[in-house]
Design a protein around this motif. Structure first.
Motif, PDB file in Angstrom:
ATOM      1  N   TYR A  22      61.420  49.715  63.203  1.00 48.89           N
ATOM      2  CA  TYR A  22      60.055  49.429  62.750  1.00 48.89           C
ATOM      3  C   TYR A  22      59.716  50.321  61.555  1.00 48.89           C
ATOM      4  O   TYR A  22      59.174  49.856  60.544  1.00 48.89           O
ATOM      5  CB  TYR A  22      59.066  49.661  63.896  1.00 48.89           C
ATOM      6  N   ALA A  23      60.018  51.596  61.677  1.00 45.05           N
ATOM      7  CA  ALA A  23      59.731  52.531  60.590  1.00 45.05           C
ATOM      8  C   ALA A  23      60.547  52.207  59.342  1.00 45.05           C
ATOM      9  O   ALA A  23      60.088  52.411  58.215  1.00 45.05           O
ATOM     10  CB  ALA A  23      60.027  53.960  61.045  1.00 45.05           C
ATOM     11  N   GLN A  24      61.744  51.649  59.536  1.00 49.60           N
ATOM     12  CA  GLN A  24      62.626  51.379  58.404  1.00 49.60           C
ATOM     13  C   GLN A  24      62.394  50.014  57.768  1.00 49.60           C
ATOM     14  O   GLN A  24      62.402  49.885  56.529  1.00 49.60           O
ATOM     15  CB  GLN A  24      64.092  51.471  58.857  1.00 49.60           C
ATOM     16  N   TYR A  25      62.183  48.993  58.581  1.00 49.36           N
ATOM     17  CA  TYR A  25      62.217  47.624  58.059  1.00 49.36           C
ATOM     18  C   TYR A  25      60.889  46.862  58.077  1.00 49.36           C
ATOM     19  O   TYR A  25      60.772  45.830  57.435  1.00 49.36           O
ATOM     20  CB  TYR A  25      63.251  46.801  58.829  1.00 49.36           C
ATOM     21  N   ARG A  26      59.910  47.336  58.833  1.00 51.63           N
ATOM     22  CA  ARG A  26      58.631  46.624  58.845  1.00 51.63           C
ATOM     23  C   ARG A  26      58.022  46.692  57.449  1.00 51.63           C
ATOM     24  O   ARG A  26      58.106  47.725  56.771  1.00 51.63           O
ATOM     25  CB  ARG A  26      57.686  47.280  59.853  1.00 51.63           C
ATOM     26  N   THR A  27      57.385  45.622  57.015  1.00 50.39           N
ATOM     27  CA  THR A  27      56.773  45.604  55.683  1.00 50.39           C
ATOM     28  C   THR A  27      55.752  46.734  55.558  1.00 50.39           C
ATOM     29  O   THR A  27      54.823  46.840  56.351  1.00 50.39           O
ATOM     30  CB  THR A  27      56.071  44.262  55.423  1.00 50.39           C
ATOM     31  N   LYS A  28      55.949  47.573  54.554  1.00 54.52           N
ATOM     32  CA  LYS A  28      55.034  48.692  54.338  1.00 54.52           C
ATOM     33  C   LYS A  28      53.800  48.213  53.574  1.00 54.52           C
ATOM     34  O   LYS A  28      53.857  47.283  52.784  1.00 54.52           O
ATOM     35  CB  LYS A  28      55.724  49.802  53.530  1.00 54.52           C
ATOM     36  N   VAL A 209      44.821  42.461  48.304  1.00 55.46           N
ATOM     37  CA  VAL A 209      45.698  43.235  47.417  1.00 55.46           C
ATOM     38  C   VAL A 209      47.043  42.498  47.308  1.00 55.46           C
ATOM     39  O   VAL A 209      47.854  42.541  48.237  1.00 55.46           O
ATOM     40  CB  VAL A 209      45.923  44.662  47.954  1.00 55.46           C
ATOM     41  N   PRO A 210      47.305  41.793  46.205  1.00 58.75           N
ATOM     42  CA  PRO A 210      48.584  41.097  46.057  1.00 58.75           C
ATOM     43  C   PRO A 210      49.720  42.077  45.775  1.00 58.75           C
ATOM     44  O   PRO A 210      49.524  43.094  45.111  1.00 58.75           O
ATOM     45  CB  PRO A 210      48.342  40.168  44.861  1.00 58.75           C
ATOM     46  N   PHE A 211      50.901  41.750  46.294  1.00 57.99           N
ATOM     47  CA  PHE A 211      52.071  42.576  46.008  1.00 57.99           C
ATOM     48  C   PHE A 211      53.340  41.753  46.220  1.00 57.99           C
ATOM     49  O   PHE A 211      53.310  40.680  46.818  1.00 57.99           O
ATOM     50  CB  PHE A 211      52.087  43.857  46.852  1.00 57.99           C
ATOM     51  N   GLU A 212      54.431  42.250  45.723  1.00 57.43           N
ATOM     52  CA  GLU A 212      55.713  41.562  45.837  1.00 57.43           C
ATOM     53  C   GLU A 212      56.629  42.313  46.792  1.00 57.43           C
ATOM     54  O   GLU A 212      56.640  43.544  46.810  1.00 57.43           O
ATOM     55  CB  GLU A 212      56.382  41.459  44.452  1.00 57.43           C
ATOM     56  N   LYS A 213      57.373  41.574  47.588  1.00 53.71           N
ATOM     57  CA  LYS A 213      58.281  42.176  48.557  1.00 53.71           C
ATOM     58  C   LYS A 213      59.657  41.532  48.424  1.00 53.71           C
ATOM     59  O   LYS A 213      59.762  40.304  48.324  1.00 53.71           O
ATOM     60  CB  LYS A 213      57.735  41.966  49.977  1.00 53.71           C
ATOM     61  N   SER A 214      60.702  42.357  48.402  1.00 49.03           N
ATOM     62  CA  SER A 214      62.069  41.854  48.304  1.00 49.03           C
ATOM     63  C   SER A 214      62.857  42.185  49.561  1.00 49.03           C
ATOM     64  O   SER A 214      62.633  43.224  50.197  1.00 49.03           O
ATOM     65  CB  SER A 214      62.776  42.455  47.077  1.00 49.03           C
ATOM     66  N   TRP A 215      63.781  41.296  49.907  1.00 49.74           N
ATOM     67  CA  TRP A 215      64.602  41.460  51.105  1.00 49.74           C
ATOM     68  C   TRP A 215      66.074  41.160  50.797  1.00 49.74           C
ATOM     69  O   TRP A 215      66.372  40.428  49.854  1.00 49.74           O
ATOM     70  CB  TRP A 215      64.172  40.481  52.204  1.00 49.74           C
ATOM     71  N   THR A 216      66.934  41.680  51.646  1.00 48.31           N
ATOM     72  CA  THR A 216      68.318  41.237  51.722  1.00 48.31           C
ATOM     73  C   THR A 216      68.514  40.612  53.097  1.00 48.31           C
ATOM     74  O   THR A 216      67.620  40.673  53.952  1.00 48.31           O
ATOM     75  CB  THR A 216      69.285  42.413  51.553  1.00 48.31           C
ATOM     76  N   VAL A 217      69.674  40.047  53.337  1.00 48.93           N
ATOM     77  CA  VAL A 217      69.955  39.493  54.660  1.00 48.93           C
ATOM     78  C   VAL A 217      69.826  40.564  55.732  1.00 48.93           C
ATOM     79  O   VAL A 217      69.192  40.374  56.771  1.00 48.93           O
ATOM     80  CB  VAL A 217      71.360  38.849  54.703  1.00 48.93           C
ATOM     81  N   SER A 218      70.401  41.736  55.477  1.00 48.07           N
ATOM     82  CA  SER A 218      70.393  42.797  56.494  1.00 48.07           C
ATOM     83  C   SER A 218      68.994  43.372  56.705  1.00 48.07           C
ATOM     84  O   SER A 218      68.607  43.666  57.843  1.00 48.07           O
ATOM     85  CB  SER A 218      71.367  43.918  56.116  1.00 48.07           C
ATOM     86  N   SER A 219      68.210  43.508  55.634  1.00 53.50           N
ATOM     87  CA  SER A 219      66.874  44.081  55.819  1.00 53.50           C
ATOM     88  C   SER A 219      65.949  43.082  56.508  1.00 53.50           C
ATOM     89  O   SER A 219      65.078  43.477  57.288  1.00 53.50           O
ATOM     90  CB  SER A 219      66.270  44.542  54.489  1.00 53.50           C
ATOM     91  N   TYR A 220      66.150  41.772  56.268  1.00 56.33           N
ATOM     92  CA  TYR A 220      65.299  40.810  56.973  1.00 56.33           C
ATOM     93  C   TYR A 220      65.690  40.713  58.444  1.00 56.33           C
ATOM     94  O   TYR A 220      64.825  40.536  59.311  1.00 56.33           O
ATOM     95  CB  TYR A 220      65.318  39.433  56.315  1.00 56.33           C
ATOM     96  N   LEU A 221      66.964  40.841  58.721  1.00 53.29           N
ATOM     97  CA  LEU A 221      67.384  40.902  60.117  1.00 53.29           C
ATOM     98  C   LEU A 221      66.758  42.126  60.783  1.00 53.29           C
ATOM     99  O   LEU A 221      66.265  42.053  61.916  1.00 53.29           O
ATOM    100  CB  LEU A 221      68.911  40.978  60.212  1.00 53.29           C
ATOM    101  N   GLY A 222      66.747  43.253  60.061  1.00 56.82           N
ATOM    102  CA  GLY A 222      66.087  44.449  60.577  1.00 56.82           C
ATOM    103  C   GLY A 222      64.616  44.204  60.833  1.00 56.82           C
ATOM    104  O   GLY A 222      64.070  44.628  61.860  1.00 56.82           O
TER     105      GLY A 222
END
Length: 273
Positions: A22-28, A209-222
């Motif tokens: 949660y601390a690592q992969y949840r959207t900040k 507040v608009p913002f952009e978020k990027s993911w990889t396969v592993s981070s979205y799995l996280g």
């Protein structure tokens, strides 16, 4: 950390085993959210903040520089341990961590200038929490409900829809919540806005507040493993097969394995007067 009893209605398996991911992969929450809070409430390093459902401290820690003192509360002991690790890593030493349900807050905690709740209000007995918060806030105090707006269940993005379909394939069509994957998510009814309107609080306003978020396969799995509907423990010895399914589904939509989305974080401010 003070140990306090939580409500019997709390399900301790709700985020079982998820604290570290949660601390690592949840959207900040992006920095612009905290800048907006600073602007709205004229934060200047003084006063006291109460953060309910703090989890691993995703709000309490960034805002700790904006207040003299922070009290952060969560019923999940593992989340609080992770929060303390995260706080120590950045030198945030003005936070008191309390293990208890938000419903059990009382005047012994003292008065607060602001209370924050991020992506957790729907887990609480909302009417009771509002009633108790009203008594703890100073006259010009307020509550801020924060959300990152990244719920995959309502997203129109093909890759998010593909990930949800894989989750459904493994866990069933209904969205799981708690009870080690046996619980079913119920709609938030009535909506927060209605519950708030029926409380003692005078008014509410939403900031975006608009913002952009990027993911990889592993981070979205996280990320999926941080959610109450897709905890890692749900898959048991079939975890590798589930992960292979997720990877295949995501890459079928976007072969590069890199995903970007435009999100809108919201700050729902509930003013006492």
């Amino acid at each position: 950390m003070t140990q306090l009893k939580t409500l019997s209605t709390y399900d301790p398996t709700l985020f079982e085993g998820a604290a570290e991911v949660y601390a690592q992969y949840r959207t900040k929450y992006p920095p612009a959210v905290f800048d907006k809070l600073t602007e709205i409430f004229h934060l200047n390093g003084q006063g006291r903040l109460l953060d309910l459902g703090t989890g691993p401290g995703l709000i309490a820690i960034p805002l700790s520089t904006k207040f003299q003192e922070v009290v952060a509360i969560d019923p999940d002991a593992e989340m609080l341990k992770e929060a303390q690790r995260q706080a120590a890593s950045v030198g945030a030493n003005n936070i008191t961590w309390l293990e208890q349900g938000a419903e059990l807050i009382n005047p012994s905690l003292g008065e607060f200038n602001l209370a924050t709740i991020g992506r957790a209000f729907h887990w609480m007995e909302r009417e009771l929490v509002l009633e108790r918060l009203y008594e703890l806030l100073v006259d010009d105090g307020a509550i801020a409900l924060l959300n990152t707006g990244d719920n995959p269940w309502i997203s129109s993005l093909p890759w998010k829809q593909a990930a949800v379909e894989v989750v459904k394939k493994w866990l069933g069509e209904e969205r799981r919540t708690g009870q080690r994957g046996q619980g079913i998510r119920k709609p938030v009814d009535p909506p927060h806005e209605v519950v708030i309107a029926n409380s003692k609080f005078a008014r509410q306003e939403v900031y975006e507040v608009p913002f952009e978020k990027s993911w990889t396969v592993s981070s979205y799995l996280g990320y999926l493993y941080t959610t109450a509907f897709s905890l890692k423990i749900f898959y048991g010895d079939k975890t590798e097969a589930f992960e292979a399914d997720i990877k295949e589904a995501l890459l079928a939509v976007e072969p590069s394995g890199h995903f970007t989305e435009e999100l809108t974080a919201t700050i729902q401010v509930i003013w006492k007067h």
